[in-house]
Design a protein around this motif. Structure first.
Motif, PDB file in Angstrom:
ATOM      1  N   GLY A  30      -5.016   1.042  12.523  1.00 35.30           N
ATOM      2  CA  GLY A  30      -5.446  -0.243  13.041  1.00 35.30           C
ATOM      3  C   GLY A  30      -6.947  -0.439  13.098  1.00 35.30           C
ATOM      4  O   GLY A  30      -7.421  -1.582  13.198  1.00 35.30           O
ATOM      5  N   LEU A  31      -7.724   0.653  13.037  1.00 31.74           N
ATOM      6  CA  LEU A  31      -9.176   0.518  13.093  1.00 31.74           C
ATOM      7  C   LEU A  31      -9.731  -0.092  11.813  1.00 31.74           C
ATOM      8  O   LEU A  31      -9.210   0.135  10.719  1.00 31.74           O
ATOM      9  CB  LEU A  31      -9.821   1.887  13.327  1.00 31.74           C
ATOM     10  N   ASN A  32     -10.809  -0.861  11.960  1.00 30.90           N
ATOM     11  CA  ASN A  32     -11.474  -1.458  10.800  1.00 30.90           C
ATOM     12  C   ASN A  32     -12.584  -0.581  10.240  1.00 30.90           C
ATOM     13  O   ASN A  32     -13.045  -0.812   9.120  1.00 30.90           O
ATOM     14  CB  ASN A  32     -12.075  -2.815  11.180  1.00 30.90           C
ATOM     15  N   GLU A  33     -13.004   0.417  10.987  1.00 34.90           N
ATOM     16  CA  GLU A  33     -14.168   1.209  10.586  1.00 34.90           C
ATOM     17  C   GLU A  33     -13.780   2.362   9.656  1.00 34.90           C
ATOM     18  O   GLU A  33     -14.019   3.537   9.965  1.00 34.90           O
ATOM     19  CB  GLU A  33     -14.902   1.749  11.816  1.00 34.90           C
ATOM     20  N   TRP A  34     -13.172   2.048   8.516  1.00 32.19           N
ATOM     21  CA  TRP A  34     -12.947   3.056   7.492  1.00 32.19           C
ATOM     22  C   TRP A  34     -14.214   3.237   6.661  1.00 32.19           C
ATOM     23  O   TRP A  34     -14.571   4.354   6.299  1.00 32.19           O
ATOM     24  CB  TRP A  34     -11.780   2.652   6.589  1.00 32.19           C
ATOM     25  N   ALA A  50     -21.303  -4.161   7.969  1.00 25.94           N
ATOM     26  CA  ALA A  50     -19.938  -4.713   7.933  1.00 25.94           C
ATOM     27  C   ALA A  50     -18.950  -3.568   7.937  1.00 25.94           C
ATOM     28  O   ALA A  50     -19.250  -2.456   7.487  1.00 25.94           O
ATOM     29  CB  ALA A  50     -19.744  -5.595   6.700  1.00 25.94           C
ATOM     30  N   TRP A  51     -17.752  -3.854   8.455  1.00 23.97           N
ATOM     31  CA  TRP A  51     -16.707  -2.843   8.548  1.00 23.97           C
ATOM     32  C   TRP A  51     -15.582  -3.190   7.588  1.00 23.97           C
ATOM     33  O   TRP A  51     -15.033  -4.297   7.627  1.00 23.97           O
ATOM     34  CB  TRP A  51     -16.157  -2.775   9.975  1.00 23.97           C
ATOM     35  N   VAL A  52     -15.234  -2.249   6.753  1.00 20.89           N
ATOM     36  CA  VAL A  52     -14.157  -2.441   5.778  1.00 20.89           C
ATOM     37  C   VAL A  52     -13.027  -1.483   6.137  1.00 20.89           C
ATOM     38  O   VAL A  52     -13.200  -0.252   6.065  1.00 20.89           O
ATOM     39  CB  VAL A  52     -14.639  -2.190   4.338  1.00 20.89           C
ATOM     40  N   GLY A  53     -11.897  -2.027   6.552  1.00 19.92           N
ATOM     41  CA  GLY A  53     -10.717  -1.227   6.833  1.00 19.92           C
ATOM     42  C   GLY A  53      -9.689  -1.386   5.739  1.00 19.92           C
ATOM     43  O   GLY A  53      -9.970  -1.932   4.665  1.00 19.92           O
ATOM     44  N   ILE A  54      -8.491  -0.903   5.998  1.00 16.39           N
ATOM     45  CA  ILE A  54      -7.434  -1.053   5.000  1.00 16.39           C
ATOM     46  C   ILE A  54      -6.639  -2.329   5.215  1.00 16.39           C
ATOM     47  O   ILE A  54      -5.845  -2.705   4.336  1.00 16.39           O
ATOM     48  CB  ILE A  54      -6.486   0.166   5.018  1.00 16.39           C
ATOM     49  N   ASP A  74      -4.800  -8.058   1.836  1.00 15.51           N
ATOM     50  CA  ASP A  74      -3.392  -7.905   1.477  1.00 15.51           C
ATOM     51  C   ASP A  74      -3.267  -7.049   0.227  1.00 15.51           C
ATOM     52  O   ASP A  74      -4.143  -7.077  -0.652  1.00 15.51           O
ATOM     53  CB  ASP A  74      -2.749  -9.273   1.248  1.00 15.51           C
ATOM     54  N   ILE A  75      -2.182  -6.288   0.164  1.00 22.08           N
ATOM     55  CA  ILE A  75      -1.994  -5.387  -0.957  1.00 22.08           C
ATOM     56  C   ILE A  75      -1.818  -6.143  -2.272  1.00 22.08           C
ATOM     57  O   ILE A  75      -2.078  -5.599  -3.364  1.00 22.08           O
ATOM     58  CB  ILE A  75      -0.782  -4.464  -0.689  1.00 22.08           C
ATOM     59  N   THR A  76      -1.410  -7.402  -2.205  1.00 19.56           N
ATOM     60  CA  THR A  76      -1.198  -8.193  -3.421  1.00 19.56           C
ATOM     61  C   THR A  76      -2.468  -8.872  -3.923  1.00 19.56           C
ATOM     62  O   THR A  76      -2.443  -9.490  -4.993  1.00 19.56           O
ATOM     63  CB  THR A  76      -0.128  -9.261  -3.154  1.00 19.56           C
ATOM     64  N   ALA A  87      -3.662   3.375   0.557  1.00 22.84           N
ATOM     65  CA  ALA A  87      -3.783   3.678   1.988  1.00 22.84           C
ATOM     66  C   ALA A  87      -2.830   2.826   2.816  1.00 22.84           C
ATOM     67  O   ALA A  87      -2.246   3.317   3.792  1.00 22.84           O
ATOM     68  CB  ALA A  87      -5.227   3.456   2.438  1.00 22.84           C
ATOM     69  N   GLN A  88      -2.668   1.565   2.461  1.00 18.47           N
ATOM     70  CA  GLN A  88      -1.734   0.715   3.201  1.00 18.47           C
ATOM     71  C   GLN A  88      -0.308   1.251   3.112  1.00 18.47           C
ATOM     72  O   GLN A  88       0.416   1.276   4.115  1.00 18.47           O
ATOM     73  CB  GLN A  88      -1.801  -0.715   2.664  1.00 18.47           C
TER      74      GLN A  88
END
Length: 248
Positions: A30-34, A50-54, A74-76, A87-88
């Motif tokens: 759930g974290l955005n800080e990947w 900026a924070w890029v999560g999955i 979104d995966i699509t 990762a998703q």
């Protein structure tokens, strides 16, 4: 009577550790800080990072209507790189396997502590299933974590759409806190899996009697009538003879 509770103390600890690790994996997903993107143009991304999560990409801005601007991933979507799409999928699979592992581990501990089923093959099978699910959970979590870490270290970029307000490439990138939490959680759940896979079935008897000596109170005379095992029982634990002097 045989009891096995003394054989599963480490596995009980593994159940607790596995449950905590599963919760930390949910936090990681759930974290955005990947990934932390540092940008040079702060006209929109006023925080400069900026924070890029999955699942989402976020940043702070004083020029947009919302202070924290987030856009879902979104995966699509065509721009999503392979490591985020994988990762998703793997993080969702890790959460499902972790839940199944916790249920199997709890059932295994219950068999040892509470059930009367002492068949060795059943107990070892349940412990092995729990350990295998824990190991699979750790692997499913580690793969996307290391893959995204490699993308950060190689400064891999993502071509976001214009409505994301992200630059074409960051000035530099750093590994976010979610990666550290996920690696720690994966290490914990793998240790739990090893504890369950290393379970050894050991028997320990309470005593040579199948039934304890019990006393029944005579309600009419207020006395106790003690019932003992027969000397000629099926187990032949007692082979002595009555002492005539004591009987007289």
């Amino acid at each position: 009577m045989i009891y096995l509770a003394h054989t599963a103390h480490w596995q009980f600890l593994g159940l607790v550790v596995g449950f905590v690790a599963w919760i930390l994996m949910m936090v990681t997903a759930g974290l955005n800080e990947w990934r932390l993107w540092y940008v040079a143009d702060v006209s929109v991304i006023t925080s400069g990072v900026a924070w890029v999560g999955i699942w989402r990409a976020c940043f702070y801005s004083h020029t947009l209507p919302k202070l924290e601007f987030c856009h879902s991933i979104d995966i699509t979507d065509a721009f999503v790189p392979v490591e985020i799409a994988v990762a998703q999928v793997l993080m969702a699979l890790a959460l499902i396997c972790g839940l199944a592992g916790n249920l199997s581990a709890a059932f295994a501990i219950r068999m040892v502590y509470f059930t009367m089923d002492r068949r060795e093959d059943h107990i070892r099978l349940v412990f092995s299933v729990a350990g295998g699910l824990y190991m699979l959970t750790g692997v499913c979590c580690l793969v996307p974590l290391f893959w995204n870490t490699n993308s950060v270290l190689t400064n891999g970029t993502i071509v976001f759409p214009p409505d994301f307000f992200f630059p074409a490439a960051p000035v530099r990138q750093e590994v976010g806190s979610a990666i550290g939490v996920g690696i720690f959680a994966s290490a914990l759940i793998i240790v739990s899996g090893l504890l369950f896979l290393c379970y050894r079935y050991a028997r320990q008897a309470l005593g040579p009697w199948e039934e304890p000596v019990r006393g029944d109170r005579d309600a009419l005379h207020g006395s106790w009538t003690v019932t003992t095992l027969s000397q000629n029982g099926s187990n032949n634990y007692f082979t002595g003879k009555d002492n005539p002097v004591y009987c007289s």
